[in-house]
Structure formats: structure tokens, C-alpha cells
Scaffold this motif. Structure first.
Motif, PDB file in Angstrom:
ATOM      1  N   TRP A   1       0.836  -1.197   0.000  1.00 18.95           N
ATOM      2  CA  TRP A   1       0.000   0.000   0.000  1.00 18.95           C
ATOM      3  C   TRP A   1       0.876   1.253   0.000  1.00 18.95           C
ATOM      4  O   TRP A   1       1.969   1.265   0.587  1.00 18.95           O
ATOM      5  CB  TRP A   1      -0.917   0.016   1.222  1.00 18.95           C
ATOM      6  CG  TRP A   1      -1.937  -1.078   1.215  1.00 18.95           C
ATOM      7  CD1 TRP A   1      -1.765  -2.371   1.656  1.00 18.95           C
ATOM      8  CD2 TRP A   1      -3.279  -0.998   0.724  1.00 18.95           C
ATOM      9  NE1 TRP A   1      -2.924  -3.089   1.468  1.00 18.95           N
ATOM     10  CE2 TRP A   1      -3.868  -2.275   0.897  1.00 18.95           C
ATOM     11  CE3 TRP A   1      -4.033   0.022   0.157  1.00 18.95           C
ATOM     12  CZ2 TRP A   1      -5.174  -2.549   0.532  1.00 18.95           C
ATOM     13  CZ3 TRP A   1      -5.346  -0.236  -0.219  1.00 18.95           C
ATOM     14  CH2 TRP A   1      -5.900  -1.514  -0.028  1.00 18.95           C
TER      15      TRP A   1
ATOM     16  N   ARG B   1       0.812   5.847   0.008  1.00 15.28           N
ATOM     17  CA  ARG B   1       0.076   7.068   0.349  1.00 15.28           C
ATOM     18  C   ARG B   1       0.535   8.194  -0.575  1.00 15.28           C
ATOM     19  O   ARG B   1       1.731   8.341  -0.852  1.00 15.28           O
ATOM     20  CB  ARG B   1       0.322   7.478   1.806  1.00 15.28           C
ATOM     21  CG  ARG B   1      -0.517   8.692   2.244  1.00 15.28           C
ATOM     22  CD  ARG B   1       0.023   9.323   3.526  1.00 15.28           C
ATOM     23  NE  ARG B   1       0.019   8.403   4.633  1.00 15.28           N
ATOM     24  CZ  ARG B   1      -1.023   8.191   5.454  1.00 15.28           C
ATOM     25  NH1 ARG B   1      -2.143   8.852   5.253  1.00 15.28           N
ATOM     26  NH2 ARG B   1      -0.927   7.355   6.452  1.00 15.28           N
TER      27      ARG B   1
ATOM     28  N   VAL C   1      -4.846   6.814   0.199  1.00 12.79           N
ATOM     29  CA  VAL C   1      -4.155   5.554   0.460  1.00 12.79           C
ATOM     30  C   VAL C   1      -4.667   4.514  -0.530  1.00 12.79           C
ATOM     31  O   VAL C   1      -5.877   4.297  -0.639  1.00 12.79           O
ATOM     32  CB  VAL C   1      -4.389   5.100   1.915  1.00 12.79           C
ATOM     33  CG1 VAL C   1      -3.863   3.684   2.134  1.00 12.79           C
ATOM     34  CG2 VAL C   1      -3.709   6.063   2.887  1.00 12.79           C
TER      35      VAL C   1
ATOM     36  N   ARG D   1      -3.551   0.745  -3.058  1.00 11.20           N
ATOM     37  CA  ARG D   1      -2.675  -0.384  -3.325  1.00 11.20           C
ATOM     38  C   ARG D   1      -1.659  -0.008  -4.407  1.00 11.20           C
ATOM     39  O   ARG D   1      -1.900   0.884  -5.219  1.00 11.20           O
ATOM     40  CB  ARG D   1      -3.506  -1.581  -3.770  1.00 11.20           C
ATOM     41  CG  ARG D   1      -2.754  -2.897  -3.771  1.00 11.20           C
ATOM     42  CD  ARG D   1      -3.658  -4.057  -4.105  1.00 11.20           C
ATOM     43  NE  ARG D   1      -2.880  -5.286  -4.229  1.00 11.20           N
ATOM     44  CZ  ARG D   1      -3.380  -6.466  -4.557  1.00 11.20           C
ATOM     45  NH1 ARG D   1      -4.678  -6.576  -4.802  1.00 11.20           N
ATOM     46  NH2 ARG D   1      -2.604  -7.527  -4.653  1.00 11.20           N
ATOM     47  N   SER D   2      -0.543  -0.724  -4.468  1.00  8.99           N
ATOM     48  CA  SER D   2       0.515  -0.378  -5.415  1.00  8.99           C
ATOM     49  C   SER D   2       0.095  -0.554  -6.861  1.00  8.99           C
ATOM     50  O   SER D   2       0.670   0.056  -7.759  1.00  8.99           O
ATOM     51  CB  SER D   2       1.761  -1.221  -5.142  1.00  8.99           C
ATOM     52  OG  SER D   2       1.472  -2.617  -5.315  1.00  8.99           O
TER      53      SER D   2
ATOM     54  N   TRP E   1      -6.324  -4.315   5.156  1.00 12.47           N
ATOM     55  CA  TRP E   1      -5.024  -4.256   4.490  1.00 12.47           C
ATOM     56  C   TRP E   1      -4.774  -5.515   3.663  1.00 12.47           C
ATOM     57  O   TRP E   1      -3.964  -5.493   2.732  1.00 12.47           O
ATOM     58  CB  TRP E   1      -3.911  -4.061   5.506  1.00 12.47           C
ATOM     59  CG  TRP E   1      -4.000  -2.785   6.275  1.00 12.47           C
ATOM     60  CD1 TRP E   1      -4.181  -2.639   7.624  1.00 12.47           C
ATOM     61  CD2 TRP E   1      -3.902  -1.448   5.753  1.00 12.47           C
ATOM     62  NE1 TRP E   1      -4.219  -1.308   7.977  1.00 12.47           N
ATOM     63  CE2 TRP E   1      -4.049  -0.554   6.845  1.00 12.47           C
ATOM     64  CE3 TRP E   1      -3.712  -0.912   4.472  1.00 12.47           C
ATOM     65  CZ2 TRP E   1      -4.004   0.835   6.694  1.00 12.47           C
ATOM     66  CZ3 TRP E   1      -3.666   0.470   4.321  1.00 12.47           C
ATOM     67  CH2 TRP E   1      -3.808   1.320   5.420  1.00 12.47           C
TER      68      TRP E   1
ATOM     69  N   TYR F   1      -8.670  -1.792  -3.785  1.00 10.56           N
ATOM     70  CA  TYR F   1      -7.535  -1.021  -4.258  1.00 10.56           C
ATOM     71  C   TYR F   1      -7.344   0.276  -3.479  1.00 10.56           C
ATOM     72  O   TYR F   1      -6.304   0.930  -3.627  1.00 10.56           O
ATOM     73  CB  TYR F   1      -7.708  -0.663  -5.738  1.00 10.56           C
ATOM     74  CG  TYR F   1      -7.853  -1.849  -6.659  1.00 10.56           C
ATOM     75  CD1 TYR F   1      -6.937  -2.902  -6.628  1.00 10.56           C
ATOM     76  CD2 TYR F   1      -8.899  -1.926  -7.566  1.00 10.56           C
ATOM     77  CE1 TYR F   1      -7.065  -3.997  -7.477  1.00 10.56           C
ATOM     78  CE2 TYR F   1      -9.026  -3.010  -8.430  1.00 10.56           C
ATOM     79  CZ  TYR F   1      -8.113  -4.044  -8.378  1.00 10.56           C
ATOM     80  OH  TYR F   1      -8.245  -5.118  -9.215  1.00 10.56           O
ATOM     81  N   HIS F   2      -8.326   0.675  -2.681  1.00 16.82           N
ATOM     82  CA  HIS F   2      -8.288   1.973  -2.007  1.00 16.82           C
ATOM     83  C   HIS F   2      -8.795   1.849  -0.572  1.00 16.82           C
ATOM     84  O   HIS F   2      -9.660   1.020  -0.274  1.00 16.82           O
ATOM     85  CB  HIS F   2      -9.180   2.990  -2.735  1.00 16.82           C
ATOM     86  CG  HIS F   2      -8.969   3.021  -4.210  1.00 16.82           C
ATOM     87  ND1 HIS F   2      -7.992   3.773  -4.819  1.00 16.82           N
ATOM     88  CD2 HIS F   2      -9.614   2.365  -5.222  1.00 16.82           C
ATOM     89  CE1 HIS F   2      -8.037   3.592  -6.123  1.00 16.82           C
ATOM     90  NE2 HIS F   2      -9.014   2.745  -6.396  1.00 16.82           N
ATOM     91  N   ASN F   3      -8.275   2.708   0.290  1.00 18.47           N
ATOM     92  CA  ASN F   3      -8.805   2.883   1.640  1.00 18.47           C
ATOM     93  C   ASN F   3      -9.066   4.376   1.844  1.00 18.47           C
ATOM     94  O   ASN F   3      -8.129   5.182   1.876  1.00 18.47           O
ATOM     95  CB  ASN F   3      -7.826   2.359   2.695  1.00 18.47           C
ATOM     96  CG  ASN F   3      -7.855   0.847   2.778  1.00 18.47           C
ATOM     97  OD1 ASN F   3      -8.905   0.219   2.660  1.00 18.47           O
ATOM     98  ND2 ASN F   3      -6.694   0.236   2.985  1.00 18.47           N
TER      99      ASN F   3
END
Length: 287
Positions: free
Chosen positions: A69, A71, A78, A80-81, A240, A246-248
Motif C-alpha cells: 500500500w 500514500r 491511500v 494499493r501499489s 489491508w 484497491y483503495h482505503n
């Protein structure tokens, strides 16, 4: 329990180092890496944390067991890569979680859905209700009870076929490709935006599909909540390692994104669909 570790900075509490890298995935080209923030396009990105996702029910050894992850330093988002390729999505979509099967726990889910619908009623009380990623379809079944015309979208063909057996209009396609005979009164994205590689595309489609003053209902985990922080502190936060996410988002970043995409958030609430979730009602604004 999900094991994860956080990158450290001057403003972060130090965490144990990340576990040793997992063996390379046997599936070539599993992820398409984000080269910039998927919300603001900034390239000022920093690693945040890594998590073991091998205990997720949709995990397969064909997928990497470690999620990374990042930022965005510019907007704070935030994410995911990277996001899955079509080949990897076929692996993830091979099965369906029990709670996402059409008709699952029908009676109890009806009460959960009714609470969501009653948040919408002060703004829209009839017309077409489009549910994107309808899952067990409880929200559509219950919206129909309230007098709405239900329309479902999902990327799992088997799920779409099952909903049609219940007599509800359903489409196996991306919301960006959906066309309606008339504008919708409500578009719901219940725990959907965090699944989209580029959420602005989905929100743009929702804006296009809605009538003036139409309602967008969104729900998703709230990483800004105290419960989320408590789960992090206990090293027990399942999100996590949620391979379909894909997103938080936190509330502030979600509200900013909604405003950017032509919506005015008018109501915040706590969702009972999943743990640590928020529900937001937003109205379509003219562009």
C-alpha cells in the motif's frame, strides 16, 4: 489474523519491519502498477504498509500473497501499489463469497437494506434504482418493496444470471458502459468504489446516469474511524489484506472526491453491511 507492517516517517510510530518477500507469483503480469495517485495524478507517492492476504477467501496461490500500500503526499489518498490485470481478475472471480450470493440471508439482510433506503427517502422516493455491484441483491429487493424500479450491475456473469431468475433487470458490464432508457433517481455503490482501479471513472458514470438532484449512495470502510485505528493497533485490521480492494478512504478524502465529481454530500451515517464502514448520501449537482 492479518499481518502487516507500516513504513515509518517522522510523524509515524515505528512498526516491525515487513516480512520477507513472498515468492514470485506464478501468474505473469498480475498487477498493473500505479505510476501516479489514481485520484489526483500526483507522482509524490510513499510506501505505507504491506500485508499478507493469503488467508482471504478469494486468494489463490496463483496470486501474490503480499499486498503493498502507498500514500499520496499531495492529497493523502491511500491505495494499493497496483490493480489486477484481466487474467488475475479471472482468478479472483472464480468463486463468490457466501454473503454475496443472490438471496443470501434474505430476511435479516432486508432490515440492513431498509436502513440504507430510509436515508435516501428524504431526497428520492421513486424511480429507477441502479445498484452497482449488487452482490446478494438485498438492496435491490428491498428498494423494490419501497416502490423503486430495480436495476442491477455486477461483473460476475453467474450472479447476474441468478438475479434475472428473481425477475430483476440485471447487466454484466461496467457502469461506465451502462445506458438507461431514462435517468435514474438513485445510484448505489455499496462497498464498490474501493474495488474500482480509478474511482473517478465510476463516479463520472453515476453522475451521467442520474437525473438532476438524483441520489448517490456510497458505503465503504472508513480508515479515519477510531475503530479502524484500534484494529491497526491490535494488528487485526482485515482491510489491508482485502484482495478485492484497491483503495482505503477516510471521510475527508471521500467528500473531496465526491465534490470534485459533481456531488454534494448531504448525510453521513454508519453502515451495518460490513465492519468499520461509513454510508454517505450525496446529491447530483449540475456541471
Amino acid at each position: 489474523m492479518i499481518k502487516y507492517s507500516f513504513a515509518t516517517s517522522a510523524t509515524q510510530v515505528a512498526r516491525p519491519p515487513a516480512p520477507a518477500a513472498a515468492p514470485a507469483s506464478p501468474l505473469p503480469g498480475e498487477l498493473i502498477d500505479y505510476q501516479a495517485c489514481p485520484l489526483c495524478a500526483s507522482q509524490a507517492l510513499a510506501p505505507l504498509c504491506s500485508a499478507d492476504c493469503s488467508h482471504h477467501p478469494r486468494y489463490s496461490p496463483e496470486l501474490s500473497r503480499t499486498m503493498h500500500w502507498s500514500r499520496c503526499a499531495a492529497c493523502g489518498h491511500v491505495f494499493r501499489s497496483g490493480y489486477y490485470t484481466d487474467a488475475a481478475l479471472k482468478v479472483v472471480f472464480r468463486g463468490t463469497n457466501e454473503s454475496q450470493v443472490v438471496g443470501y440471508d434474505l430476511e435479516r439482510q432486508r432490515y440492513v437494506s431498509a436502513q440504507m433506503i430510509e436515508k435516501v427517502l428524504p431526497y428520492q422516493s421513486h424511480g429507477t434504482w441502479v445498484d452497482v455491484g449488487f452482490g446478494n441483491a438485498s438492496l435491490l429487493f428491498t428498494a423494490q418493496e419501497y416502490g423503486f424500479e430495480p436495476v442491477g450491475l455486477d461483473l460476475r456473469q453467474q450472479t447476474v444470471d441468478e438475479l434475472r431468475k428473481w425477475g430483476v433487470s440485471a447487466h454484466c458490464q461496467d457502469v461506465a458502459q451502462l445506458e438507461l432508457p431514462r435517468p435514474a433517481s438513485v445510484v448505489s455503490m455499496a462497498d464498490v468504489l474501493e474495488h474500482m482501479p480509478f474511482p473517478k471513472v465510476g463516479l463520472g458514470a453515476a453522475h451521467r446516469l442520474l437525473q438532476p438532484g438524483g441520489v448517490l449512495l456510497v458505503s465503504m470502510p472508513n480508515r479515519g474511524s477510531t475503530v479502524w485505528k484500534a484494529l491497526d493497533a491490535a494488528n487485526a485490521n482485515p482491510y489491508w489484506g482485502e484482495i478485492e480492494h484497491y483503495h482505503n478512504f477516510d471521510r475527508e478524502r471521500l467528500y473531496a472526491l465526491l465534490a470534485e465529481c459533481g456531488f454534494e454530500p448531504v448525510r453521513y451515517g454508519i453502515s451495518q453491511r460490513y465492519r468499520v464502514c461509513m454510508e454517505v448520501v450525496a446529491l447530483k449537482l449540475p456541471r
